[in-house]
Design an enzyme around this catalytic site. Sequence first.
Site, PDB file in Angstrom:
ATOM      1  N   HIS A 123     -22.984  13.936 -14.438  1.00  0.00           N
ATOM      2  CA  HIS A 123     -21.966  14.778 -15.074  1.00  0.00           C
ATOM      3  C   HIS A 123     -21.849  16.090 -14.312  1.00  0.00           C
ATOM      4  CE1 HIS A 123     -19.546  16.670 -18.139  1.00  0.00           C
ATOM      5  NE2 HIS A 123     -20.347  17.728 -18.071  1.00  0.00           N
TER       6      HIS A 123
ATOM      7  N   GLY B 242       6.061  -1.950  -2.569  1.00  0.00           N
ATOM      8  CA  GLY B 242       4.686  -2.440  -2.498  1.00  0.00           C
ATOM      9  C   GLY B 242       3.786  -1.383  -1.891  1.00  0.00           C
TER      10      GLY B 242
HETATM   11  P1  NAI Z   1       3.762  -5.923  -0.425  1.00  0.00           P
HETATM   12  O1  NAI Z   1       3.678  -7.372  -0.679  1.00  0.00           O
HETATM   13  O2  NAI Z   1       2.690  -5.016  -0.878  1.00  0.00           O
HETATM   14  O3  NAI Z   1       5.104  -5.350  -1.088  1.00  0.00           O
HETATM   15  C1  NAI Z   1       6.365  -5.848  -0.784  1.00  0.00           C
HETATM   16  C2  NAI Z   1       7.298  -5.438  -1.892  1.00  0.00           C
HETATM   17  O4  NAI Z   1       8.623  -5.715  -1.474  1.00  0.00           O
HETATM   18  C3  NAI Z   1       7.079  -6.180  -3.203  1.00  0.00           C
HETATM   19  O5  NAI Z   1       7.035  -5.259  -4.253  1.00  0.00           O
HETATM   20  C4  NAI Z   1       8.291  -7.101  -3.289  1.00  0.00           C
HETATM   21  O6  NAI Z   1       8.691  -7.379  -4.625  1.00  0.00           O
HETATM   22  C5  NAI Z   1       9.338  -6.297  -2.556  1.00  0.00           C
HETATM   23  N1  NAI Z   1      10.438  -7.058  -1.957  1.00  0.00           N
HETATM   24  C6  NAI Z   1      10.359  -8.258  -1.331  1.00  0.00           C
HETATM   25  N2  NAI Z   1      11.579  -8.607  -0.859  1.00  0.00           N
HETATM   26  C7  NAI Z   1      12.431  -7.597  -1.195  1.00  0.00           C
HETATM   27  C8  NAI Z   1      13.822  -7.358  -0.978  1.00  0.00           C
HETATM   28  N3  NAI Z   1      14.576  -8.234  -0.317  1.00  0.00           N
HETATM   29  N4  NAI Z   1      14.363  -6.225  -1.468  1.00  0.00           N
HETATM   30  C9  NAI Z   1      13.588  -5.312  -2.144  1.00  0.00           C
HETATM   31  N5  NAI Z   1      12.265  -5.491  -2.369  1.00  0.00           N
HETATM   32  C10 NAI Z   1      11.702  -6.608  -1.890  1.00  0.00           C
HETATM   33  O7  NAI Z   1       4.041  -5.802   1.151  1.00  0.00           O
HETATM   34  P2  NAI Z   1       3.989  -4.563   2.125  1.00  0.00           P
HETATM   35  O8  NAI Z   1       4.097  -3.278   1.377  1.00  0.00           O
HETATM   36  O9  NAI Z   1       4.976  -4.874   3.198  1.00  0.00           O
HETATM   37  O10 NAI Z   1       2.528  -4.660   2.722  1.00  0.00           O
HETATM   38  C11 NAI Z   1       2.124  -5.829   3.472  1.00  0.00           C
HETATM   39  C12 NAI Z   1       0.669  -6.075   3.301  1.00  0.00           C
HETATM   40  O11 NAI Z   1      -0.098  -5.044   3.914  1.00  0.00           O
HETATM   41  C13 NAI Z   1       0.276  -6.150   1.851  1.00  0.00           C
HETATM   42  O12 NAI Z   1      -0.121  -7.463   1.579  1.00  0.00           O
HETATM   43  C14 NAI Z   1      -0.885  -5.238   1.709  1.00  0.00           C
HETATM   44  O13 NAI Z   1      -1.982  -5.879   1.142  1.00  0.00           O
HETATM   45  C15 NAI Z   1      -1.228  -4.759   3.108  1.00  0.00           C
HETATM   46  N6  NAI Z   1      -1.449  -3.322   3.018  1.00  0.00           N
HETATM   47  C16 NAI Z   1      -2.556  -2.884   2.351  1.00  0.00           C
HETATM   48  C17 NAI Z   1      -2.767  -1.548   2.151  1.00  0.00           C
HETATM   49  C18 NAI Z   1      -3.960  -1.117   1.375  1.00  0.00           C
HETATM   50  O14 NAI Z   1      -4.847  -1.923   1.168  1.00  0.00           O
HETATM   51  N7  NAI Z   1      -4.032   0.123   0.946  1.00  0.00           N
HETATM   52  C19 NAI Z   1      -1.856  -0.536   2.684  1.00  0.00           C
HETATM   53  C20 NAI Z   1      -0.697  -1.111   3.322  1.00  0.00           C
HETATM   54  C21 NAI Z   1      -0.544  -2.451   3.492  1.00  0.00           C
END
Ligand code: NAI
Length: 468
Positions: free
Chosen positions: A446, A184
């Site tokens: 541009h 993610g």
């Molecule tokens: P995420 O929800 O973005 O990604 C988690 C990923 O882990 C998903 O692809 C999911 O399918 C996978 N997953 C879940 N359980 C698993 C398992 N047991 N084994 C393998 N894969 C598994 O969550 P993440 O990256 O932890 O981020 C948390 C939050 O922080 C997000 O909701 C995000 O919106 C926010 N965030 C936002 C950022 C931005 O706006 N640029 C940057 C970093 C975080």
Amino acid sequence: MSAEEFDLIVIGAGPGGYVAGIRAAQLGMKVAVVNKYDKLGGTCLNVGCIPSKALLDSSEHYHQAIEKFALHGIKTGKVSVDFKQMIQRKRDVIENTVAGIDYLFKKNKVTKIVGHASFVDKNNIIVDNKGEKSTYKATNFLIATGSKPTELPFMKYDGKHIISSTEALELEKIPKELIVIGGGVIGLELGSVYGRLGTKVSVVEFMDRILPPMDAELGKTLQRSLKKSNFEFHLKTKVTGCKISRGKVTVEAENKKGEAVSFKGDHALVCVGRRPYTDGLNAGAAGVALDERGFIKVNDTLQTAADNIYAIGDVIGGMMLAHKAEEEGVFAVEHMAEEIPHMNYNTIPGVVYTWPEVASVGKSEQDLKADGKEYKVGKFPFKASGRARASEETDGFVKVLADPATDEVLGVHMIGPRCSDMIAEAVLAMEYKASAEDIATICHAHPTFTEALKEDSLMATADRAIHV
Ligand code: NAI
Ligand code: FAD
């Protein structure tokens, strides 16, 4: 002694809570913001958005120097990384940014209270600051207590080998091998930091693609680009266990064929989502209800089951984004002040700060298909953009999805250079219900990357793109 009294007490000084506190003060309320730590800014400023972007920028400079400078005709001596300095710069950025919020609180006469807040009832809280307890009373409350990383039951965080994003932002040295569990946003951003610095990054993802909630083409394109920065991807792979021995971590998993596989690294970064944080809040005593996953339940005006207590940001779920928390904070306090606030969840942009950058707003192709809604597509590749060629940044595209009958823009999805800034134009267009033709007929400077949005809108409107 009787409790000090406020019109509003905000619990939590992340981007949701501190912005709400300032807006409430602007609206004339006597407001206090309680935060567990003296350092304001919550996850976002201390262990989230700002530090991750600081390290992403530093590592991108290094990557440019070793991968791109020669092509531009720039010769350097041996380029090396002073990782301690990189981490120190990140700390300095945090410190300055956090200090800015203290300044804004003073300027707006927002009272800062340090300590952990717990409800006594719907109008009173106790704040515990390292054992010293004080009570406060308020007419309204706003809960903005945010979230914490989700833990996998069979591999608990130890802060050293099994780490969350918090430790990944403070490593002592650049790891040789990093296992990222979860493809993610956090995994790809922090994986990018280390991949660019030379770490071998193995992403283990449960689903069949990275960035699963975003338009599927974005994840596919990003995956191809990241393979050039030391990433390898193991999709449809389910983590089953983990062992630590001789300073190394071995993650065990089951691949898409059902075979047992394992990955060895210096650290396993577990980033499989975040959970709402209500520990010790004693929300029940105030009549605030939680859902089955622990998120605080709110109505359309962000009021909890106790109508003088509002809740916003990560702790109520939905998109866990700083700007979503900020918008909700402003909405909630304006509603308390009997204004008529506005909030449109369909136009909240999502950005992933990898390189190329990924940005999105509105419906994805898979959302529209699931809704059974017809749509037309305009898609412009950066390799056809003069600016992108001049910058050697031709990976990616901009895609507009529009209603075939009305031409209204339904979603915009982009991957490429500086998409984090470019998405703002698409947000504006969608907020004001622009058609693809409206975007197409606006003059874009541009040569800029933004011309890609004009070109693909021309395509969506009448297959009239000029440069493809
Ligand atoms: P995420 O929800 O973005 O990604 C988690 C990923 O882990 C998903 O692809 C999911 O399918 C996978 N997953 C879940 N359980 C698993 C398992 N047991 N084994 C393998 N894969 C598994 O969550 P993440 O990256 O932890 O981020 C948390 C939050 O922080 C997000 O909701 C995000 O919106 C926010 N965030 C936002 C950022 C931005 O706006 N640029 C940057 C970093 C975080
Ligand atoms: P938080 O920022 O979590 O703040 C909550 C605050 O409340 C904390 O200070 C906490 O200590 C305090 N608190 C909790 N309980 C109590 C209590 N009982 N009493 C007193 N205080 C309490 N989002 C983006 O939009 N863009 C990004 O680039 C981005 N990058 C990220 C990178 C990483 C590594 C991570 C982890 C997250 C990132 N996010 C990003 C997500 C973003 O940080 C969150 O969505 C955002 O911080 C949520 O804001 P919030 O105000 O709801 O809560």
